[in-house]
Enzyme design. Structure first.
Site, mmCIF file in Angstrom:
data_model
loop_
_atom_site.group_PDB
_atom_site.id
_atom_site.type_symbol
_atom_site.label_atom_id
_atom_site.label_comp_id
_atom_site.label_asym_id
_atom_site.label_seq_id
_atom_site.Cartn_x
_atom_site.Cartn_y
_atom_site.Cartn_z
ATOM 1 N N HIS A 274 0.815 -1.223 0.000
ATOM 2 C CA HIS A 274 0.000 0.000 0.000
ATOM 3 C C HIS A 274 0.846 1.269 0.000
ATOM 4 O O HIS A 274 0.331 2.365 0.211
ATOM 5 C CB HIS A 274 -0.962 0.010 1.193
ATOM 6 C CG HIS A 274 -0.309 -0.372 2.488
ATOM 7 N ND1 HIS A 274 -0.793 -1.369 3.292
ATOM 8 C CD2 HIS A 274 0.810 0.086 3.099
ATOM 9 C CE1 HIS A 274 -0.018 -1.504 4.351
ATOM 10 N NE2 HIS A 274 0.956 -0.617 4.267
ATOM 11 N N TYR B 30 17.278 2.243 2.777
ATOM 12 C CA TYR B 30 17.548 1.646 1.470
ATOM 13 C C TYR B 30 18.680 2.360 0.746
ATOM 14 O O TYR B 30 19.131 1.893 -0.307
ATOM 15 C CB TYR B 30 16.310 1.704 0.566
ATOM 16 C CG TYR B 30 15.059 1.138 1.178
ATOM 17 C CD1 TYR B 30 15.115 0.030 2.013
ATOM 18 C CD2 TYR B 30 13.816 1.707 0.936
ATOM 19 C CE1 TYR B 30 13.972 -0.481 2.583
ATOM 20 C CE2 TYR B 30 12.671 1.192 1.491
ATOM 21 C CZ TYR B 30 12.750 0.100 2.324
ATOM 22 O OH TYR B 30 11.613 -0.415 2.887
#
Length: 488
Positions: free
Chosen positions: A171, A258
């Site tokens: 989502h 990340y």
């Protein structure tokens, strides 16, 4: 219509209830069967009682069964949904704790980085067991909908090795779009049209249109910097937007782990994160949140059960993809969403075998991706770093090759920015030994890893991280909830 949906990991009580009520918002789906399965009889009992209450309160013919026998739950299922967390919070705690000893400070640790890679090692053998059962006992051409993280690795393994029709669902895109619509002053999220593409948790809004008008970088930067809340909570995302020219789907905390630039030193971490909520970058934030949520649910279960007696309101159907995909496949009402699938040329400047997240349309013919998308070069380069780590991680998880696992961790962007090769080798040994009960593919490597750990001279430190909050008690959570309610 009458068909069967199996939910693996249905003991994720809140999420399972959301999927269940979403699906029952489709009028044609009143007469279907939900087969719930989980390792925990306790959690299964709780969720079945809640769903039974929903069915009873709404006068539905829907059938709900629950069993710890996974194959029985999968028998004849047309759709299989997975939302498992292999190893639970016990293993997850090690995903955060052990890397901290080597200076690696993660907010979530469930996608890549040291924690996400080990999470994948625990999940992938189990995912492949699911796929075997789906091939053998589910309905012919059953579709596997994976919600479990690490999304790309799990989906990659299911497609490449599990040989099952699989789509990964998340989502993040919807949440990012809601933020953009808000800062641009849209009256409704439906005024915003967008193309968002990349890989899971590194997806990029490469085309934005508000009521048909194209939104450029400068306008979006100005809108975020003027927002009284997001300008503080999303400092790192805004910085990436300024440098890359496009906005990332992922939260400040997720995105920070990340990349190799923002969490490499404690002073840098505190500069870029916000402590108002875990998702903005707190050390081990999602672990704390998950622990508090579990404790809260166990304590407040009677209230959750009582709330289940309310009528289902289709107007409150969530934007989770699952119900909309099923509706499109079964009724031919077309649905546009963002899906995790094998690339196969959809994104021109990412590898064919990568699991991408990109726009697609669903109808009775299946999921049809919008092909020919080219990412901005910086976005593609960032995605490539993660894809290479994901590929090695998947292959290591399937083969049980601990040396390949260490190479995967070594090539992770944040790990590489913080740790030396010697530290990575010892850290992986330590994590594999600590999590051996969930890593059957590495059983042969554990004795040698223990031997190396007993002789290692690599120094570690006991460190809580740059920005750690303690797990709050139920009493503290109640007091905070009451204060927020009183504040209006």
């Amino acid at each position: 219509m009458s068909f069967k949906i199996a939910i693996i990991g249905a003991g994720s009580v809140g999420f399972t209830k959301k999927l269940f009520t979403d699906i029952l918002c489709v009028p044609e789906f009143r007469d279907i069967e939900f087969a719930l399965t989980d390792l925990s009889e306790h959690n299964l009992g709780m969720i079945k009682a809640i769903l039974d209450k929903v069915v009873e309160a709404n006068g539905l013919p829907t059938r709900v069964t629950a069993t710890t026998d996974r194959r029985k739950a999968l028998e004849g299922a047309r759709y299989v949904i997975s939302c498992v967390r292999v190893g639970g919070l016990e293993a997850y705690a090690d995903d955060i704790r052990i890397p901290l000893k080597y200076g690696i400070d993660q907010c979530v640790g469930d996608t890549i980085c040291a924690g996400g890679i080990l999470y994948g090692q625990r999940n992938i053998p189990v995912i492949l067991d699911f796929c075997k059962d789906i091939r053998e006992v589910a309905a012919t051409d059953a579709k596997f909908l994976n919600y479990a993280n690490p999304m790309a690795m799990n989906t990659w393994a299911a497609i490449e090795y599990g040989k099952v029709d699989t789509v990964g669902l998340c989502h993040g895109v919807q949440h990012g779009a809601e933020q953009i619509a808000e800062v641009l002053g849209a009256k409704s999220r439906h005024e915003l049209d967008y193309v968002c593409s990349g890989i899971n948790h590194q997806t990029w809004f490469i085309d934005l249109r508000l009521n048909g008008r194209k939104i450029g970088k400068d306008e979006l930067v100005a809108a975020f910097e003027a927002h009284p809340v997001y300008s503080q909570q999303e400092k790192l995302r805004i910085d990436v937007l300024k440098r890359f020219g496009v906005y990332s789907t992922e939260s400040n905390g997720h995105l920070s782990e990340y990349l190799p630039w923002y969490r490499k030193r404690p002073d840098e971490i505190t500069r870029w994160i916000d402590m108002s909520d875990w998702i903005h970058g707190e050390t081990g934030g999602y672990l704390r949140y998950s622990t508090e949520t579990r404790n809260w649910f166990e304590t407040e279960y009677p209230q959750f059960l009582e709330a289940a007696s309310k009528p289902i309101d289709p107007a409150k159907r969530s934007n989770e993809h699952a119900s909309h995909i099923l509706e499109a496949l079964e009724t031919n009402r077309v649905y546009r969403g963002h899906f995790n699938v094998r690339n196969d040329g959809v994104i021109t400047n990412l590898p064919q075998d990568a699991i991408i997240e990109s726009p697609g349309f669903v109808d009775r013919f299946g999921i049809n991706m919008a092909a020919g998308i080219t990412l901005p070069e910086a976005c593609a380069a960032t995605c490539m770093s993660s894809i290479n780590v994901q590929r090695m991680s998947v292959h290591a998880a399937v083969s049980g090759d601990i040396d390949l696992l260490k190479l995967a961790v070594l090539h992770d962007p944040l790990v590489g920015a913080v740790s030396t090769p010697e530290e990575v080798w010892q850290m992986v040994d330590e994590m594999v030994v600590a999590q051996a009960q969930w890593l059957p593919q590495y059983a042969h490597a554990v004795p040698a890893a223990k031997e190396r750990l007993s002789k290692s001279a690599v120094k570690t430190r006991e460190w809580a991280g740059a920005a750690r909050r303690n797990v709050r008690s139920i009493e503290e959570l109640r007091a905070e909830k009451a204060a927020l309610k009183q504040a209006g």
